[in-house]
Design a protein around this motif. Structure first.
Motif, PDB file in Angstrom:
ATOM      1  N   UNK A 156       0.706  -1.124   0.200  1.00 16.47           N
ATOM      2  CA  UNK A 156       0.257  -0.199  -0.159  1.00 16.47           C
ATOM      3  C   UNK A 156       0.677   0.862   0.111  1.00 16.47           C
ATOM      4  N   UNK A 157       0.127   2.630   0.000  1.00 18.38           N
ATOM      5  CA  UNK A 157       0.725   3.931  -0.255  1.00 18.38           C
ATOM      6  C   UNK A 157       1.058   4.164   0.904  1.00 18.38           C
ATOM      7  N   UNK A 158       1.784   5.623   1.930  1.00 19.97           N
ATOM      8  CA  UNK A 158       1.379   5.998   2.589  1.00 19.97           C
ATOM      9  C   UNK A 158       1.676   7.311   2.636  1.00 19.97           C
ATOM     10  N   UNK A 159       1.250   7.892   3.933  1.00 22.03           N
ATOM     11  CA  UNK A 159       0.699  10.154   4.480  1.00 22.03           C
ATOM     12  C   UNK A 159       0.488   9.637   5.012  1.00 22.03           C
ATOM     13  N   UNK A 160       0.987  10.688   6.074  1.00 19.86           N
ATOM     14  CA  UNK A 160       1.023  11.480   7.166  1.00 19.86           C
ATOM     15  C   UNK A 160       0.766  12.389   7.259  1.00 19.86           C
ATOM     16  N   UNK A 161      -0.661  12.755   8.475  1.00 18.40           N
ATOM     17  CA  UNK A 161      -1.631  13.607   8.588  1.00 18.40           C
ATOM     18  C   UNK A 161      -1.137  13.841  10.300  1.00 18.40           C
ATOM     19  N   UNK A 162      -0.296  15.058  10.276  1.00 15.63           N
ATOM     20  CA  UNK A 162      -0.190  16.100  11.859  1.00 15.63           C
ATOM     21  C   UNK A 162      -1.589  16.757  11.895  1.00 15.63           C
ATOM     22  N   UNK A 163      -2.326  17.095  13.136  1.00 14.47           N
ATOM     23  CA  UNK A 163      -2.626  17.317  13.999  1.00 14.47           C
ATOM     24  C   UNK A 163      -2.481  18.641  15.202  1.00 14.47           C
ATOM     25  N   UNK A 164      -2.488  20.270  14.895  1.00 18.54           N
ATOM     26  CA  UNK A 164      -1.830  20.135  16.243  1.00 18.54           C
ATOM     27  C   UNK A 164      -3.393  20.301  16.582  1.00 18.54           C
ATOM     28  N   UNK A 165      -3.036  20.630  18.128  1.00 17.63           N
ATOM     29  CA  UNK A 165      -4.381  21.221  18.827  1.00 17.63           C
ATOM     30  C   UNK A 165      -4.162  22.407  18.829  1.00 17.63           C
ATOM     31  N   UNK A 166      -4.808  23.571  18.680  1.00 14.80           N
ATOM     32  CA  UNK A 166      -4.694  25.010  18.952  1.00 14.80           C
ATOM     33  C   UNK A 166      -5.163  25.153  19.977  1.00 14.80           C
ATOM     34  N   UNK A 167      -4.572  25.777  21.000  1.00 16.47           N
ATOM     35  CA  UNK A 167      -5.207  26.467  22.590  1.00 16.47           C
ATOM     36  C   UNK A 167      -5.810  26.814  22.306  1.00 16.47           C
ATOM     37  N   UNK A 168      -7.183  26.826  23.417  1.00 18.85           N
ATOM     38  CA  UNK A 168      -8.692  27.672  23.978  1.00 18.85           C
ATOM     39  C   UNK A 168      -8.176  28.180  25.394  1.00 18.85           C
ATOM     40  N   UNK A 169      -8.433  29.456  25.637  1.00 20.93           N
ATOM     41  CA  UNK A 169      -8.527  29.773  26.799  1.00 20.93           C
ATOM     42  C   UNK A 169      -9.276  29.557  28.066  1.00 20.93           C
ATOM     43  N   UNK A 170      -9.318  27.879  27.739  1.00 23.15           N
ATOM     44  CA  UNK A 170     -10.380  26.982  28.524  1.00 23.15           C
ATOM     45  C   UNK A 170      -9.642  26.871  30.645  1.00 23.15           C
ATOM     46  N   UNK A 171      -8.364  27.567  30.330  1.00 20.55           N
ATOM     47  CA  UNK A 171      -7.853  27.481  32.144  1.00 20.55           C
ATOM     48  C   UNK A 171      -7.743  28.398  32.695  1.00 20.55           C
ATOM     49  N   UNK A 172      -8.164  28.753  34.532  1.00 23.61           N
ATOM     50  CA  UNK A 172      -8.359  29.440  35.345  1.00 23.61           C
ATOM     51  C   UNK A 172      -6.324  29.317  35.729  1.00 23.61           C
ATOM     52  N   UNK A 173      -5.992  30.499  35.734  1.00 23.68           N
ATOM     53  CA  UNK A 173      -4.234  31.001  36.599  1.00 23.68           C
ATOM     54  C   UNK A 173      -5.301  29.876  37.846  1.00 23.68           C
ATOM     55  N   UNK A 174      -3.988  29.876  38.537  1.00 24.57           N
ATOM     56  CA  UNK A 174      -3.915  29.385  39.800  1.00 24.57           C
ATOM     57  C   UNK A 174      -2.709  30.249  40.849  1.00 24.57           C
ATOM     58  N   UNK A 175      -2.902  30.539  41.580  1.00 21.16           N
ATOM     59  CA  UNK A 175      -2.060  31.314  42.925  1.00 21.16           C
ATOM     60  C   UNK A 175      -1.965  29.882  43.798  1.00 21.16           C
ATOM     61  N   UNK A 176      -0.094  30.560  43.851  1.00 23.80           N
ATOM     62  CA  UNK A 176       0.592  29.894  45.172  1.00 23.80           C
ATOM     63  C   UNK A 176       1.158  30.844  46.380  1.00 23.80           C
ATOM     64  N   UNK A 177       0.912  31.382  47.351  1.00 20.96           N
ATOM     65  CA  UNK A 177       1.495  31.967  48.404  1.00 20.96           C
ATOM     66  C   UNK A 177       2.239  31.390  49.745  1.00 20.96           C
ATOM     67  N   UNK A 178       3.071  31.591  49.135  1.00 19.55           N
ATOM     68  CA  UNK A 178       4.718  31.257  50.065  1.00 19.55           C
ATOM     69  C   UNK A 178       4.984  32.288  50.809  1.00 19.55           C
ATOM     70  N   UNK A 179       5.111  32.325  52.806  1.00 18.86           N
ATOM     71  CA  UNK A 179       5.400  33.794  52.662  1.00 18.86           C
ATOM     72  C   UNK A 179       6.751  33.389  53.716  1.00 18.86           C
ATOM     73  N   UNK A 180       7.071  34.660  53.447  1.00 20.80           N
ATOM     74  CA  UNK A 180       8.251  34.925  54.408  1.00 20.80           C
ATOM     75  C   UNK A 180       8.140  35.677  55.485  1.00 20.80           C
ATOM     76  N   UNK A 181       7.787  36.071  56.088  1.00 19.05           N
ATOM     77  CA  UNK A 181       7.089  36.401  57.382  1.00 19.05           C
ATOM     78  C   UNK A 181       6.165  35.639  57.755  1.00 19.05           C
ATOM     79  N   UNK A 182       6.511  34.887  58.817  1.00 23.24           N
ATOM     80  CA  UNK A 182       5.373  33.682  59.709  1.00 23.24           C
ATOM     81  C   UNK A 182       3.674  35.037  59.955  1.00 23.24           C
ATOM     82  N   UNK A 183       2.781  34.131  59.005  1.00 21.09           N
ATOM     83  CA  UNK A 183       1.550  34.853  59.912  1.00 21.09           C
ATOM     84  C   UNK A 183       1.370  34.038  60.992  1.00 21.09           C
TER      85      UNK A 183
END
Length: 832
Positions: A156-183
């Motif tokens: 048989x003959x062969x062909x390659x199809x590359x599928x790039x999945x483009x991003x959609x803004x579907x993720x909320x940023x996350x916040x991580x706090x590390x204290x330098x002065x202990x609360x």
């Protein structure tokens, strides 16, 4: 087809020839599937005969071609939120064979991932790739699909199809706090003295999206004295941005927001609590930085003046305040440490000190303590407890006697230790109001009269000062006004008593002997009454000299024959007054001869002399008998060369003519001529006789005053001529005032309006007789009675001023004179 096919002839045993078609090259139906050829057969006869036939060869298909993809490598982009069934890519393949050999079947290779097999599907017949399940870029952003196309053959003959999945803004940023002065309990405690850039916490933000959808910014949602400083990708340091102030804000709830750059952006937030600890960093603050007080003087001791208050923004002990007087505070004041009540412990006296300024301190109880100060100004209000005070108990003013009415005599200065209306002093004269007035406010004293030192030399009166207080106070002072002499009296000649008198000077008088004397008096005092005498005219040969102090006129040289006759000396006496000297001129007649044989003859000479200008020497054109004899002797000497008889004859003849010549001289005397010792003026007199005089144009002629001898200190250095014609120019009348002609003159009084002029040039001026002048003004020229006639004037025709110690006390004097002439007069400028 000649190159593809060939003919091969086979002969049979029977001798028959059979043509065979031979394939000489490989056939390819896909290139050419039909060949048409023309075959010719020819015999060997002669002529040969031939025949042709058409041969068609058809090439049948064999499955010798694989399917061929139009594109062997295909790359497509599909958004991750593409729905199921969405077409991803359409594959195209061809097969050169025919029929069943050309039927193509599409399918995925077994080498693709199971995730790709799960997410994508392919149509076996059409080769269309679609989405089977939802895509997730964050799970796998790229899918490689290997597609096979087969026509049933083994390869048989062969062909390659590359599928790039483009991003959609579907993720909320996350916040991580590390204290330098202990609360503590989730709250950070931070001192308000924390320095700038104090690190509090490390904030890390993340977003699974890509590119801008995954680029996160972090910030606080409102203005706080903190900032987020980027340190690494998606990492921020929370630190102080400004100095903290517990008194302004004691607690902060900081909301940290993380936001991506998608459209629309997605946000995430987190809270962080910070409490500020108080420090003693605020000094007390006075409610008024400058405390102004107004207190009446003579207050009762212990009187409360005001209550001072201050506030402190700190808390606890840091806000407890104590009040203290500054080191510059006078001991007359007291300040309560706890309440801040300010009192005066003693009576205030505005006259000793009308204003106090000192500092008060407010100090807190913090560690270390802080303090601030305020300025207290105490203005002591005046009470009318002081009487007006004169600067002197007795005032003595000296004013010139020519001070005009309402001129300034002096200034009375009064002070009052009080202020305002209590110090508004009004002055008045208790006695002497008829003679003087005083300005009630300025204290300037002015005369209501004109002064005359010769009549009254001083005035005394009382001045009263009253203040403007509700209960008025007053005081008095004595004022004495002394009238100072002004040079307002001209010298008056006592000797000679008349300008018509004369003295005999014997020809035998020796040089240095006193031939006569002049004497004058002055009603002024001091330097204004000191007199100096000088001869200013009629002494052309310098035969006589005068003592400037005593007035003695002495013979300077021995009398010679040419000196015989009448000499008229113009004598000037001037005082030493300031600012200008006043003077008087008199005429002294000296008759030089052995004796006075004919007094009427001399009187006639004197009378006619009075009609001659002062500047012209008398006797022009006259020859005395003695001079006539001298001429005759000269003539006799010239005739000496003649024979003695001729000399005797000529001498006898001259002697015979002496008597008629004497008669001629006597006749000339009666006609108005007189003898003069000055022979130089004969020609001048003769020329003047030729001039016609109009009865309406009286010429007062010239005054020529020459210095007798330059080295004689008794004579003034004078050389001037003044011509006074009759006409008057009215346009300059206002420049000088001239007195009227005295009424005591006789109608036939001679006019002695002869002006004396100093060496300095003077401008042209106009004078007008019969012009009234104020009293006590100086006269340039004044006619005198027949028994004592003088010419009087100033040394210069300029204004003079006399000033007292007060700048307002200024008077003017002007030189004036009157003329008894038949018409108006004006002068012309004197030429040196």
């Amino acid at each position: 087809g000649q190159n593809v096919f060939g003919l091969d002839i086979i002969e049979t045993p029977e001798g028959d020839k059979w043509p065979q078609l031979i394939v000489q090259q490989i056939l390819d139906r896909e290139q050419k599937d039909t060949y048409v050829m023309k075959i010719k057969v020819e015999d060997g006869g002669s002529p040969p005969r031939s025949s042709t036939a058409i041969l068609q060869v058809t090439v049948t298909d064999v499955n010798d071609n694989r399917p061929v993809f139009k594109e062997n490598d295909i790359e497509v982009s599909v958004p991750e939120n593409a729905p199921v069934g969405t077409s991803v890519s359409q594959l195209h393949a061809t097969d050169a064979d025919l029929g069943s050999n050309a039927q193509i079947h599409f399918y995925f290779s077994n080498q693709i991932s199971s995730l790709a097999k799960r997410l994508f599907a392919i149509d076996n017949t059409t080769g269309l790739i679609t989405i089977r399940e939802p895509l997730d870029r964050e799970e796998s952003p790229v899918h490689k699909l290997t597609v096979l196309a087969s026509d049933g053959s083994s390869t048989p003959s062969r062909a390659t199809v590359t599928v790039n999945v483009t991003d959609i803004n579907d993720n909320i940023p996350s916040i991580d706090t590390r204290y330098i002065i202990n609360p503590v309990n989730g709250t950070v405690l931070l001192s308000e003295k924390a320095p700038l850039n104090t690190k509090i916490a490390l904030i890390t933000v993340m977003d699974k999206d890509a590119d801008l959808n995954g680029k996160v910014t972090c910030f606080t949602d409102h203005d706080v004295p903190f900032r987020l400083k980027p340190v690494f990708d998606n990492q921020f340091l929370l630190e102080t941005a400004t100095f903290l102030d517990y008194e302004a804000t004691r607690e902060y709830a900081i909301k940290i927001v993380a936001s991506d750059s998608g459209k629309p952006p997605l946000n995430q937030s987190a809270m962080l609590l910070i409490k500020i600890k108080d420090e003693n960093d605020n000094a007390p603050v006075f409610t008024q930085p400058i405390i102004g007080l107004s207190i009446p003087e003579n207050n009762a001791p212990g009187t409360q003046l005001t209550k001072i208050s201050a506030t402190d923004a700190d808390s606890g002990r840091n806000a407890e305040i104590s009040y203290i007087l500054g080191s510059d505070a006078p001991p007359i004041f007291n300040l309560d440490r706890r309440t801040g009540v300010l009192t005066a412990v003693r009576k205030l006296d505005r006259e000793k000190q009308d204003r106090y300024s000192f500092t008060v301190l407010a100090k807190d109880n913090g560690m270390p303590p802080l303090q601030t100060n305020a300025t207290v100004t105490v203005s002591v209000l005046d009470q009318n407890d002081n009487s007006p005070a004169f600067t002197h108990n007795e005032y003595n003013f000296y004013v010139p006697e020519n001070l005009p009415m309402y001129g300034t005599v002096g200034l009375i200065t009064v002070t009052d230790a009080d202020s305002g209306e209590n110090a508004a002093v009004t002055l008045s004269i208790l006695n002497g109001r008829d003679n003087f007035i005083i300005d009630p406010l300025t204290g300037v004293i002015r005369p209501n009269i004109t002064f005359d030192r010769e009549q009254q030399g001083s005035y005394t009166f009382q001045v009263k000062a009253v203040d403007g207080g509700r209960l008025q106070r007053s005081s008095t002072a004595k004022v004495t006004i002394n009238v100072v002499d002004v040079n307002d009296n001209r010298p008056v000649f006592v000797i000679p008593s008349s300008n018509y008198s004369y003295e005999l000077v014997p020809t035998s008088a020796s040089p240095g002997s006193v031939v006569t004397k002049v004497f004058a008096v002055d009603n002024d005092t001091g330097m204004n009454a000191e007199l100096r005498y000088s001869i200013i005219g009629g002494n052309s040969r310098g035969l006589f000299t005068i003592d400037q102090l005593t007035g003695n006129i002495t013979l300077k040289e021995k009398v010679i024959t040419s000196d015989h006759g009448l000499h008229r000396l113009v004598i000037k006496v001037n005082d030493l007054g300031q600012p200008e000297s006043l003077y008087t001129i008199a005429l002294v007649h000296l008759f030089v001869n052995e004796t006075v044989t004919n007094s009427s003859y001399v009187q006639e000479l004197v009378r006619r002399n009075m009609e001659t200008p002062v500047g012209q020497n008398i006797g022009d054109g006259e020859i005395t008998p003695q001079t006539n004899d001298y001429v005759k002797i000269i003539i006799a000497i010239i005739a000496g060369t003649m024979t003695v008889i001729l000399v005797i004859f000529v001498t006898a003849l001259v002697r015979c003519r002496q008597t008629p010549r004497h008669k001629v001289v006597q006749k000339n005397k009666q006609s108005g001529e007189w003898v003069s010792p000055n022979q130089e003026n004969r020609q001048i007199k003769k020329k003047k006789k030729k001039k016609k005089r109009s009865p309406k144009s009286l010429l007062l002629n010239f005054v020529t005053i020459e210095e007798s001898k330059p080295d004689d200190p008794g004579h003034e250095h004078i050389n001037g001529t003044l011509d006074i014609p009759v006409e008057l120019e009215e346009q300059t009348m206002g420049k000088y005032n001239w007195a009227t002609t005295p009424t005591t003159f006789k109608p036939d009084s001679p006019d002695l309006a002869k002006h004396y002029k100093s060496a300095s040039p003077q401008p042209t001026f106009q004078i007008k007789p019969e012009t009234p002048v104020p009293p006590k003004k100086h006269h340039v020229i004044q006619e005198l009675p027949l028994d004592n006639t003088f010419v009087v004037g100033c040394d210069s025709l300029s204004k003079c001023s006399s000033s007292s110690s007060d700048p307002y006390s200024v008077s003017e004097c002007s030189c004036q004179g009157g003329f008894k002439t038949p018409g108006p007069i004006h002068t012309r400028q004197v030429m040196e």
